[in-house]
Design an enzyme around this catalytic site. Structure first.
Site, short mmCIF file in Angstrom:
data_model
loop_
_atom_site.label_atom_id
_atom_site.label_comp_id
_atom_site.label_asym_id
_atom_site.label_seq_id
_atom_site.Cartn_x
_atom_site.Cartn_y
_atom_site.Cartn_z
N ARG A 1 0.83 -1.21 0.00
CA ARG A 1 0.00 0.00 0.00
C ARG A 1 0.86 1.26 0.00
O ARG A 1 0.56 2.22 -0.71
CB ARG A 1 -0.95 -0.04 1.20
N TYR B 1 -5.96 -1.22 -7.00
CA TYR B 1 -5.37 -2.44 -6.42
C TYR B 1 -4.77 -2.24 -5.02
O TYR B 1 -4.70 -1.14 -4.54
CB TYR B 1 -4.42 -3.15 -7.39
N GLU B 2 -4.45 -3.34 -4.39
CA GLU B 2 -4.03 -3.36 -2.96
C GLU B 2 -5.10 -2.77 -2.05
O GLU B 2 -4.79 -2.13 -1.06
CB GLU B 2 -2.71 -2.61 -2.76
N GLY B 3 -6.35 -3.04 -2.37
CA GLY B 3 -7.47 -2.47 -1.60
C GLY B 3 -7.91 -1.18 -2.25
O GLY B 3 -7.15 -0.22 -2.28
N GLN C 1 -9.56 1.63 1.66
CA GLN C 1 -8.58 2.39 2.45
C GLN C 1 -9.29 3.34 3.41
O GLN C 1 -8.88 3.52 4.55
CB GLN C 1 -7.65 3.19 1.54
#
Lengths: 598, 598
Positions: free
Chosen positions: B298, B442-444, B449
């Site tokens: 992140r 991506y990555e949440g 977030q």
């Protein structure tokens, strides 16, 4: 794969319930016979064309793109584009809002507006081929000689030929005063044009028998700058006196651009190598004539993003109902499923509602503008014509910039609803974003639109036109000011309309001392004006819905309109607060940055 | 063609003048010897690698993309990618911030942060190959057995092998609790994994001798949901006890995604067909172990958009100085030229300054986070380690979401500066926008977030961590509260910090009654928090600049910092007004929309 359903009910709502276009048309001799059923029937068929013919070619057209044969200078459009165009011509669609004198069907622009919204939802890149013809038609209709009209308008009306606008050159886009393409007068009254144009949409293709280029160029005796530009018709193939097609004219495609989006449209570098043309309008007055086409194009560009917003919304909504992922924060909603559909999540709904509100506000505004255009061209009362023209001129940069900025936001959010899948081509969402991107740039960047709005349309006549729009707001307040149920929709608009006067005066005053103040405030100002206009239309849509409900309607459609309007005023409209503040913060923090921007 | 110059002076300013990292490192035994000159020298070399090796492959990599051989399941990366990776390994770059025990250079994360910013500016798609290795390294370093560390860490450190994270499956992205990949225990203590993963970045390629996949899967006795997920190492080639590479393991690429951007990176569908793996950490506790990698990722994703913002800014600035178009509204500036450079126009400057401010704010925040990570891992005082970890956890979703949302805005605006040319691939600007798009997903996703920030990191401990950040603001106010020159920079931050307390309490209170209130407010809340953090760093940067000027420095660099900070507070920061209002407008207008979203 994405899907598309023409939003006919929403269009009918705007046309017939909010704007009452059929009543308005009774006052217009040219359209006095047009009734609700005709409009609806045409658009139902038009929707079928969009969804069944144009839409299936959207992704394939993007993937395949256009191909230039460098030997013949011919462009091959993506598979299926040519056939779809043939069906379009066969169906008589190019003639929809054209003058019956040249073979047109003479329907009002509102019908064309809605039809083109659907085409843009279906396939922006394809729609630009016929779309540009329409601008060329309007320009020649307004400024062509009788002979030019006789030669060109019937073929543009039937769709046998298409049109383009050739303005930009490598060193000049916004600043057309710098253009260099030369037009040499010939003994026979024609001109030979030499030069290079770039970014010519639909500049070359395989869909029509001829292409009618409207080209800006300089005569030998032209004064420098924008006062020395003339407009010419330069057909791809010479046109004989009987209207038949003759020899190839040396205006050809020298290259195709590789672009971020609208891959299915041929964006051409055009070489004019002594191409023969005829003058349109007066020498050196080409820019004024071209503005007919540019204004039409600016409304058309807003309509492109309206279409993309709608189709992106439809697909994101369907996905959000279908995709199961996580449980609702406020407790499981779909007990029988392994997870809840993502539409239960507040922020997913916010993204969807943003797109929906932008589509509905944009549709109301765009249809209203089309009605103004009908009145400008066809109302028997000169004052109505003049007022309509003025209001349309005010609203045009808002349609162009506000709807396209919103469309960028909306398509991005609809893509975001898909998570990682939104980034993958096959889902179609990323294409909507890429296609939407150009709409903020071409036909005058959105910054240019904001300068046109604030500098020319508003401060240029001391806010007189803005006051005319303010009167519409005042009228609504007068009608509904005591209706408690309307308060939530009317109060914010009324308050903003009040604030706008002072806000505008302030910037105008600062601008007189330093014109950069206008340039610094313009983009924020345009968004504030956009919300004033959208807010007004959301209030009018809520008014219609409340009246229907009061009259006993149980159609959920009207409750839905109120829900969207409430969302709009709670979550989108409030950005005017920040925008007025940043606009007021002035030009100094931008201009005193020599070192930061070193 | 775009250009790129490593912003070394700006990095040095943040590291040495604002954060005084070398002083901070004196307290960290692992980095006590690291001095300013070493850091600068490493980054100067790193900048050369980025600009000279990675950057020239950015457009070509995008155009060419990756190719999968469906017979061998091998992926060919774009021309030049493999060679560039070989140079990267040869230069020892993978080892920069790795543990000397495994062959690493042991430099602080701040150095790696700045190096990776430059790599991301140069070529995000390429940088993801080594970037993901780094996450795998950190995860194994924290959770691997001694044997796993001995087998894998030296090769990840040297870059001989790369790493991936295999989480997503077709039916589950955010909701990892639903994942289905199975791991069957074998008699020898290993596991056989079967299942399908999608969206695996750098999942297969031709750059390294082996690929270390970190895979989430379920053991046969796993409880349902996210508490039944375990983490495994599944190498592309089996690794023998001596560390050498053995037979091919049946984990292979079944297909490559066609994407909007990052074409140079292989986004793979991975098939596990009885692939052999070893367990990392405890059974069923895989998610916790994977979070080490996800948190690193992140921060890494925020850094990707920081890099894109910087390179887009540099190119837009150069174009704006070069492109002649129209005259300044306040009078001709370049009398000797046919038009003024477009940088004279206030809105062009606004777009440039937006990108510049987002880059500078993002860089300060990202470096600060890297310093926190260094302190979390290496500070001798447990309380400092704990505080640093907590603050870093708070700031991580802000780095991920705020910097990537800003990066989307910034790259779009820099593209807009180019007008029509911005839409054309050859200029490179549209690629920055396309590449920046994935970083919000991506990555949440950025919504995830925002829920992590507001729900877990802030409300989860009753605002205690937020108060810690508030103390930093309070400290600055105490230091500079009487300095009139600092007032313009400190007042807005101090006021917002005050407002945040009430704002947070309000949402927390509403959220206790209805959790959807948290979901409705979270995205707006994150942007407000982002501006609090950026505002704080802009004030600190202004503080340094003012002190240098007061001390007699005539370096225009410091005046430039003040100009950018003034712009930031006048034009960007004020959006907190609207955001607090829309956040407060609650969830009802989102949730009571059953009919609108029918």
């Amino acid at each position: 794969m994405p899907t598309y359903t023409p939003p006919l009910r929403d269009m009918q709502f705007v046309m017939h319930e909010v704007l009452n276009v059929a009543d308005e048309y009774k006052a217009l001799p040219a359209h006095a016979e047009v009734d609700v059923d005709t409009i609806n029937a045409v658009l139902e068929e038009g929707g079928k064309f969009a969804a069944e013919v144009a839409f299936p070619l959207n992704i394939s057209g993007d993937t395949e793109g256009c191909k230039l044969d460098k030997t013949t200078h011919e462009v091959k459009t993506p598979t299926g584009f040519k056939d779809a165009y043939a069906k379009y011509v066969e169906g008589g669609w190019p003639a929809l809002s054209c003058d019956p004198e040249y073979g047109g069907q003479g329907l009002p622009f509102v019908v064309n507006q809605c039809f083109y919204e659907m085409l843009n939802s279906a396939n922006q890149a394809w729609t630009m081929y016929p779309g540009l013809s329409h601008g060329a038609y309007e320009c020649l209709h307004a400024h062509g000689t009788d002979e030019q009209k006789k030669l060109y308008l019937p073929k543009l009306t039937s769709g046998e030929w298409t049109g383009t606008m050739c303005l930009t050159e490598p060193h000049c886009g916004t600043d057309l005063g710098m253009l260099r393409t030369k037009a040499e007068p010939q003994a026979d009254g024609t001109y030979k044009l030499t030069g290079q144009k770039i970014f010519i949409s639909a500049g070359e293709h395989d869909m029509a028998a001829n292409i009618v280029h409207l080209v800006l160029a300089r005569l030998p005796d032209a004064p420098p700058g924008s006062k020395g530009i003339s407009l010419f018709i330069v057909p791809k193939f010479h046109v004989k006196a009987d209207g038949s097609v003759g020899e190839r004219n040396p205006i050809y495609c020298g290259g195709l651009e590789h672009k971020m989006g609208i891959h299915g449209n041929a964006t051409c570098q055009m070489i004019l190598d002594g191409a023969v043309g005829t003058l349109v309008g007066q020498p050196h007055k080409g820019l004024a004539a071209m503005f007919v086409m540019m204004n039409a194009a600016r409304l058309g560009v807003g309509n492109q993003s309206l279409g993309l917003t709608e189709v992106a919304y439809q697909n994101a909504l369907a996905y959000a109902k279908d995709r199961l992922q996580m449980r609702s924060l406020s407790g499981t909603k779909a007990k029988d499923k392994p997870a809840d559909p993502i539409i239960v999540h507040p922020d997913v709904r916010k993204m969807l509602l943003t797109a929906k509100a932008y589509a509905e506000g944009g549709r109301a505004l765009a249809c209203y503008c089309a009605l103004l255009l009908d009145k400008e061209l066809n109302h028997p009362d000169e004052k109505v014509r003049k007022d309509s023209a003025e209001l349309l001129a005010l609203l045009t940069p808002i349609v162009k910039a506000f709807i396209t900025d919103n469309g960028w936001q909306a398509t991005m959010m609809c893509q975001q609803v898909f998570g990682g899948h939104g980034f993958i081509k096959e889902w179609g969402m990323e294409q909507f974003v890429r296609d939407a991107r150009i709409n903020m740039i071409y036909e005058g960047t959105n910054t240019i639109q904001s300068l046109d709005l604030l500098g020319r349309k508003i401060l240029g006549n001391n806010g007189a036109t803005l006051k005319k729009f303010g009167k519409l707001v005042g009228q609504l307040v007068e009608e509904e000011g005591v209706n408690e149920k309307m308060a939530e929709f009317i109060n914010p608009v009324a308050m903003l309309a009040d604030q706008m006067t002072k806000f505008t005066t302030e910037i105008g005053f600062k601008g007189m001392q330093n014109p950069d103040e206008v340039g610094a405030a313009a983009v924020d100002y345009l968004r504030v004006a956009g919300h004033l206009v959208f807010g007004y239309f959301f209030a009018r849509m809520a008014q219609v819905a409340l009246r229907q409900i009061a009259a006993g309607s149980t159609d959920p459609f009207y409750q839905a309109k109120l829900q969207t309007a409430r969302f709009y005023f709670a979550k989108l409209f409030p950005e005017v607060q920040t925008l007025m503040r940043t606009a007021r913060s002035g030009s100094k923090v931008l201009m005193d940055t020599e070192l930061a921007l070193a």
